[in-house]
Design a protein around this motif. Sequence first.
Motif, mmCIF file in Angstrom:
data_model
loop_
_atom_site.group_PDB
_atom_site.id
_atom_site.type_symbol
_atom_site.label_atom_id
_atom_site.label_comp_id
_atom_site.label_asym_id
_atom_site.label_seq_id
_atom_site.Cartn_x
_atom_site.Cartn_y
_atom_site.Cartn_z
ATOM 1 N N GLU A 70 0.854 -40.398 34.182
ATOM 2 C CA GLU A 70 -0.305 -40.751 32.963
ATOM 3 C C GLU A 70 -0.144 -40.377 31.801
ATOM 4 O O GLU A 70 -0.431 -40.875 30.795
ATOM 5 N N SER A 71 0.097 -38.983 31.820
ATOM 6 C CA SER A 71 0.478 -38.241 30.591
ATOM 7 C C SER A 71 1.540 -39.004 29.664
ATOM 8 O O SER A 71 1.443 -39.149 28.341
ATOM 9 N N GLN A 72 2.619 -39.566 30.385
ATOM 10 C CA GLN A 72 3.710 -40.215 29.374
ATOM 11 C C GLN A 72 3.080 -41.614 28.980
ATOM 12 O O GLN A 72 3.360 -42.112 27.973
ATOM 13 N N GLU A 73 2.272 -42.216 29.765
ATOM 14 C CA GLU A 73 1.631 -43.534 29.249
ATOM 15 C C GLU A 73 0.840 -43.231 28.209
ATOM 16 O O GLU A 73 0.634 -43.932 27.428
ATOM 17 N N ARG A 74 0.024 -42.285 28.283
ATOM 18 C CA ARG A 74 -1.099 -42.029 26.954
ATOM 19 C C ARG A 74 -0.254 -41.500 25.697
ATOM 20 O O ARG A 74 -0.562 -42.396 24.625
ATOM 21 N N GLN A 75 1.118 -41.050 25.894
ATOM 22 C CA GLN A 75 1.780 -40.884 24.853
ATOM 23 C C GLN A 75 2.297 -42.090 23.924
ATOM 24 O O GLN A 75 2.410 -42.128 22.633
ATOM 25 N N LEU A 76 2.408 -43.398 24.564
ATOM 26 C CA LEU A 76 2.735 -44.465 23.698
ATOM 27 C C LEU A 76 1.655 -45.101 22.897
ATOM 28 O O LEU A 76 1.865 -45.708 21.981
ATOM 29 N N HIS A 77 0.593 -44.442 22.885
ATOM 30 C CA HIS A 77 -0.473 -44.718 21.971
ATOM 31 C C HIS A 77 -0.709 -43.620 21.148
ATOM 32 O O HIS A 77 -1.876 -43.694 20.225
ATOM 33 N N TRP A 78 -0.096 -42.643 20.958
ATOM 34 C CA TRP A 78 -0.335 -41.554 20.003
ATOM 35 C C TRP A 78 0.301 -41.649 18.835
ATOM 36 O O TRP A 78 1.290 -42.200 18.496
ATOM 37 N N ASP A 79 -0.156 -40.884 17.709
ATOM 38 C CA ASP A 79 0.669 -40.949 16.383
ATOM 39 C C ASP A 79 1.921 -39.683 16.747
ATOM 40 O O ASP A 79 1.673 -38.938 17.633
ATOM 41 N N PHE A 80 2.801 -39.581 15.786
ATOM 42 C CA PHE A 80 3.914 -38.768 16.135
ATOM 43 C C PHE A 80 3.343 -37.399 16.044
ATOM 44 O O PHE A 80 3.983 -36.538 17.009
ATOM 45 N N PRO A 81 2.831 -36.880 15.062
ATOM 46 C CA PRO A 81 2.211 -35.314 15.304
ATOM 47 C C PRO A 81 1.621 -34.835 16.524
ATOM 48 O O PRO A 81 1.895 -33.916 17.089
ATOM 49 N N THR A 82 0.922 -35.892 17.078
ATOM 50 C CA THR A 82 0.302 -35.575 18.306
ATOM 51 C C THR A 82 1.349 -35.610 19.362
ATOM 52 O O THR A 82 1.429 -34.820 20.544
ATOM 53 N N ILE A 83 2.119 -36.313 19.433
ATOM 54 C CA ILE A 83 3.115 -36.662 20.635
ATOM 55 C C ILE A 83 4.015 -35.119 20.416
ATOM 56 O O ILE A 83 4.391 -34.588 21.502
ATOM 57 N N SER A 84 4.265 -34.948 19.199
ATOM 58 C CA SER A 84 5.222 -33.757 19.161
ATOM 59 C C SER A 84 4.405 -32.377 19.441
ATOM 60 O O SER A 84 5.198 -31.486 20.142
ATOM 61 N N THR A 85 3.068 -32.424 19.353
ATOM 62 C CA THR A 85 2.521 -31.339 19.863
ATOM 63 C C THR A 85 2.469 -31.150 21.320
ATOM 64 O O THR A 85 2.788 -30.036 21.613
ATOM 65 N N SER A 86 2.180 -32.346 21.830
ATOM 66 C CA SER A 86 2.143 -32.297 23.462
ATOM 67 C C SER A 86 3.785 -31.753 23.797
ATOM 68 O O SER A 86 3.760 -30.912 24.871
ATOM 69 N N ALA A 87 4.895 -32.449 23.164
ATOM 70 C CA ALA A 87 6.299 -31.836 23.695
ATOM 71 C C ALA A 87 6.374 -30.465 23.468
ATOM 72 O O ALA A 87 6.879 -29.605 24.198
ATOM 73 N N SER A 88 5.629 -29.791 22.189
ATOM 74 C CA SER A 88 5.988 -28.423 21.625
ATOM 75 C C SER A 88 5.487 -27.603 22.727
ATOM 76 O O SER A 88 6.003 -26.578 23.127
ATOM 77 N N VAL A 125 5.190 -29.145 15.223
ATOM 78 C CA VAL A 125 6.562 -29.925 15.141
ATOM 79 C C VAL A 125 7.353 -28.919 15.620
ATOM 80 O O VAL A 125 7.415 -27.628 15.621
ATOM 81 N N GLN A 126 8.615 -29.483 16.015
ATOM 82 C CA GLN A 126 9.735 -28.568 16.468
ATOM 83 C C GLN A 126 10.868 -28.299 15.715
ATOM 84 O O GLN A 126 11.320 -29.154 14.913
ATOM 85 N N GLY A 127 11.240 -26.901 15.267
ATOM 86 C CA GLY A 127 12.207 -26.487 14.206
ATOM 87 C C GLY A 127 13.486 -26.167 15.055
ATOM 88 O O GLY A 127 13.537 -24.969 15.701
ATOM 89 N N ILE A 128 14.281 -27.027 15.472
ATOM 90 C CA ILE A 128 15.578 -26.823 16.376
ATOM 91 C C ILE A 128 16.679 -26.776 15.400
ATOM 92 O O ILE A 128 17.327 -25.699 15.160
ATOM 93 N N THR A 129 17.185 -27.835 14.501
ATOM 94 C CA THR A 129 18.476 -27.942 14.060
ATOM 95 C C THR A 129 18.618 -27.041 12.965
ATOM 96 O O THR A 129 17.687 -27.277 11.779
ATOM 97 N N ASP A 130 19.571 -26.181 12.759
ATOM 98 C CA ASP A 130 19.947 -25.259 11.727
ATOM 99 C C ASP A 130 20.879 -26.053 10.672
ATOM 100 O O ASP A 130 21.343 -27.134 11.090
ATOM 101 N N ALA A 131 20.813 -25.470 9.576
ATOM 102 C CA ALA A 131 21.951 -26.202 8.393
ATOM 103 C C ALA A 131 23.019 -26.058 8.913
ATOM 104 O O ALA A 131 23.935 -27.003 8.760
#
Length: 481
Positions: A70-88, A125-131
């Motif tokens: 259900e949580s993954q289904e809801r994500q399909l209708h969210w804006d990206f910052p909201t999706i990123s927040t949930s994943a973070s 948001v997620q800060g993963i990749t370094d220079a």
Amino acid sequence: MLTGDQYLQSLRDGRRVFVNGHAVPDVTAEPLLRGPALAAALGYDRHYRPGDDVHGPYFFIPTSVDELRESQERQLHWDFPTISTSASLLMVLTAASRMRAQHPEYAERALAYFEDSKRRDIRIVQGITDAKGNRALSPGKQDDPDLYVRIVDRSADGVVIRGAKMHISSAAVSHDVMVMPTKRMKPGEEDWSIAAAVPLNAPGVRVINASFAPRPDLDPDFYPYSSRHVMTEGLIVFDDVFVPNERVFLAGELEHSATFVHSLGLWERLGSVGSYVRLADTLVGLAQLVAEANGLQKIPHIKDKIAEMITYATLIRAAFEAAMSHATFTPEGWASPDELFTNAAKYHAAAEFSTMVRNLHDIAGGSVLTAPSLRDLQNPETAADLRKYMRTMEGVDADYRMRLFHTIRDFTADSYGGWKHVTVIQAGGGLYAQKVVVTAHFDMENAKALARETAGISASGEVLSGLERLGPHGYDPSGAV
């Protein structure tokens, strides 16, 4: 919870943001950044409920397979910052669970951060990749030690970090960035083993953006998708940024240097696969519509290409469902998707995406790039020509067919399409990253046992004979009785 207007006001917080060669005093007014901010604001309004003890569904912790689905289904209708927040935040909880036995203080900080984020209704948001500099060299051997984010000072109150994180989607319109090591660090690289939540308006933070928003003077009909779905990508610089202890979740502990990125990879890849289910179905739909509009839907090679696209979409959906159906559970009772199926699905979706887009372009034809603007359809001097030559049959007029071409171009072959093409491969780690995880979680011992049974060899390497060679079906695989 925040309203959309309150969210937009919260972005006017003194953050240092740059785009297209100039400083941005207000991201909500900058044409190249305003679109993502407004999209997130609409998300705030969509989820808003009054009251002091309510929170959005993006702060939800699934505890069963059904809740995970259900949580993954809801994500399909969210804006990206909201999706990123949930994943973070799910990543933070997963990492906390994995660290609790060795570092309970970090686990408690992570849980407290989750609750504080929920209370303030912020976006992360997620800060993963370094220079990374010279990719052949480890962090400590670079000619500039800042090419991987690192701790440059420690005190009783917190740490000071320096470096940069790249490819940070929606950084300019979020509140915090979750910094984490980009890979497992080795002895001697303790200073690069840093995980922390940093406010985007903290002193010393700068965000340098790339935007794929269409120019505001262009016709939105020419960009039917990207004019409504705009993404920004930020390079975040940390110029001696102080992070207080309560926001620090790792500060030199090498054994957990990869815990955060592995935990995030699991949730980000699952979310990506969920969106790829929809993306793949959309590609199939566009292919079928344009084939019908061109009168080619019954041509064998067109049908074959669409069948290949349908198979691609179906396999992504199947692996996505398997990832949730085979969920595992933390000691706290939190549900996590299966790593094998999640990563296999992500790999398949990314590896074959280019082929599916090629099929779509091959089916649609050259007008994907050359169809005139719909404004030309409104011009008295050109309208009649376009109505005559861009139609194909009764029921397929110029307007309908041209809109299909512009959608395919915008979605797969223009600025946004190019961004999508790269991010499908790189989001959540490149193709090799998924192969590593799939290999690690595949039941190789079972596969070897099956291979030995087929070859008539015992686990110790001895050749079996007689009844020992009888397989599970009661016959000798070699054919002998």
